[in-house]
Each structure stands twice: as C-alpha cells, then as structure tokens.
Design an enzyme around this catalytic site. Structure first.
Site, short mmCIF file in Angstrom:
data_model
loop_
_atom_site.label_atom_id
_atom_site.label_comp_id
_atom_site.label_asym_id
_atom_site.label_seq_id
_atom_site.Cartn_x
_atom_site.Cartn_y
_atom_site.Cartn_z
CE LYS A 55 35.60 64.06 -53.53
NZ LYS A 55 35.24 65.28 -53.22
CD GLU B 37 34.78 69.60 -54.44
OE1 GLU B 37 35.91 69.74 -53.73
OE2 GLU B 37 33.81 70.38 -54.14
CE LYS C 211 33.36 71.62 -50.47
NZ LYS C 211 33.88 71.87 -51.83
CB VAL D 167 44.48 67.63 -51.16
CG1 VAL D 167 45.83 67.09 -50.97
CG2 VAL D 167 43.81 67.52 -52.82
CB THR D 168 42.01 70.04 -48.34
OG1 THR D 168 40.83 70.07 -47.80
CG2 THR D 168 42.54 70.99 -49.28
CB CYS E 69 37.51 66.36 -50.10
SG CYS E 69 36.53 67.81 -50.90
CG ASP F 16 38.62 65.43 -54.29
OD1 ASP F 16 38.25 64.78 -54.97
OD2 ASP F 16 37.94 66.27 -53.66
CD GLN G 102 35.85 61.48 -28.61
OE1 GLN G 102 35.19 60.93 -27.92
NE2 GLN G 102 36.23 62.37 -29.65
C1 C5J Z 1 38.77 69.38 -51.46
C2 C5J Z 1 37.93 71.65 -51.40
N1 C5J Z 1 39.18 68.38 -52.21
N2 C5J Z 1 38.74 71.94 -50.05
N3 C5J Z 1 37.99 70.40 -51.83
O1 C5J Z 1 39.13 69.26 -50.04
O2 C5J Z 1 37.16 72.42 -51.50
#
Ligand code: C5J
Length: 229
Positions: free
Chosen positions: A130, A73, A133, A158-159, A163, A25, A203
């Site tokens: 997509k 996205e 997320k 990101v972020t 995502c 993204d 972990q």
């Molecule tokens: C992504 C969002 N790419 N934060 N989208 O993380 O909505």
C-alpha cells in the site's frame, strides 16, 4: 457457525467463514532496533510489545481457517507513486526514497520494507503493498475481501493511530464489521494508542469494537491450559 467474542462496547458475533485477519505494516523499519522508526527517535520496544499477541492470534486464525492478510507500507523504487504531499509530511533528511539504516526508506524490496521474521506471511497468504496509510487506498484489498465473501475484519498491527486507524475507518465506511484486538496494535506514543482504541469503540462503537487477542482465541476455542495468558 457463529463465534461470539467479548469486546467493547459490546460482544461481537461473527461467522468465521466470512471473517479475515488483516495485519497492518509489521515491517522491519517500524519495529526493529536500528530501523527507520528508531532513527526518528522512537522507542521501538513499544511496537514490539504487539508481536507476541499478534503471533498467537495469527496462529489461532490459521488453525481455524480464517484467512490472514498482510499489508506493507511502501513505494515503487522510482517513486512514481509518491505524491508531493506525502513527501512534504516526512521529516527533513528522512524523505521516502532517501537512504535509511535498512535501505531506502519506505521503498519496496528494501530490507527495512520487509516483514519482521516473527510475523512473516505464510506461502499463499495475501500481501497488500500500500502506498498510503489506509490499506484500501490504491490497493486491491476491497476486491480480494469481497471476492472471498468477507464481512468481518479483525484488524491489528502498527501504528494504532496512523495506519491501523486509517484502515479501520476505511473498512467501516465500506461496510465491513471491524474488530480490533488492542494488544495486537501498538504506537510509539502511549497516549495515542490508548485514545486511538477508545475512539474506535466510543459512541456505541462508531468505527468498530475493541477486544484482545485472547478473547478472540478463546471464542474460537483455541487456547489450551498452559498456553500464554
Ligand atoms: C504506519 C506510519 N504503519 N506511522 N505508518 O502507521 O507512518
């Protein structure tokens, strides 16, 4: 051939022929000043810090023949693929399909939905559109990866906590071995970025391993004297 990369919680050995880089993204609306992300009050400079490391990693992976895949996205212009719950999670006046500063928000084909110029896919690289997320949800990503014999996924973008994290978890559940270069990921929120990365490698590496762009590039023998530190 096996390449071994320094990482947390432990070094990762991978076969480049069974590895791919998945870039999540890196879209104008999230990263550019004047886009949708900034219009929500976010500081896009925090996301832009990931651009240079990402660019170097993409270039290095291309040079050694590791496939680079890109996600975006976004939704169909008629919004048939937006369920009411996703709409309900949007800020008032900032629904999917509303007019935003770079066109309709999160709609395919709009200017803000496009990739940033710095990290634009090369011709022939796979682009996964997509609606969610996670990059595996309602896409053909898993089919593409399995058809190409991919077992190791290097995931960045990101972020970090939204995502990227959702995709890391999806990949781990599907049996992929996940490596995340943390400096190639970013969040509008410093704490979410830090904790998001920590959750991946905690972990014993519950979702995967965390490393840096340079650690991957060095392991592939790609960094020369004078290259960016
Ligand atoms: C992504 C969002 N790419 N934060 N989208 O993380 O909505």
């Amino acid at each position: 051939m096996t390449v071994t990369i320094d990482a947390e919680p432990a070094a990762v050995s991978l076969d480049p022929a069974r590895s791919a880089l998945l870039v999540i993204d890196m879209q104008r609306d999230f990263l550019e000043p004047g886009g949708f992300g900034e219009s929500l009050g976010n500081n896009v400079a925090k996301l832009r810090a990931a651009i240079a490391p990402c660019a170097r990693l993409m270039q290095a992976m291309r040079a050694v023949g590791v496939p680079v895949l890109h996600t975006r996205e976004g939704h169909r212009p008629g919004l048939e693929d937006v369920h009411p719950e996703k709409q309900a999670r949007c800020a008032p006046g900032r629904k999917i399909g509303d007019s935003g500063p770079m066109g309709r928000i999160l709609v395919r084909g709009e200017a803000g939905h496009d990739f940033i110029a710095e990290l634009y896919p090369l011709p022939g690289e796979s682009v996964i559109d997509k609606p969610g997320k996670g990059a595996f949800y309602a896409t053909d990503l898993d089919l593409l990866l399995r058809s190409a014999g991919i077992e190791h996924l290097i995931i960045c973008g990101v972020t970090t906590e939204v995502c990227v994290h959702t995709t890391v978890r999806e990949a781990n559940d599907r049996g992929y071995r996940v490596l995340v270069p943390g400096d190639c990921c970013a969040s509008y929120f410093d704490e979410f970025h830090r904790v998001g990365l920590a959750m991946i490698s905690a972990q014993g590496g519950i979702f995967g391993a965390v490393t840096t762009a340079n650690a991957i590039i060095d392991a592939f023998g790609g960094r020369q004297n004078g290259d960016d530190a």
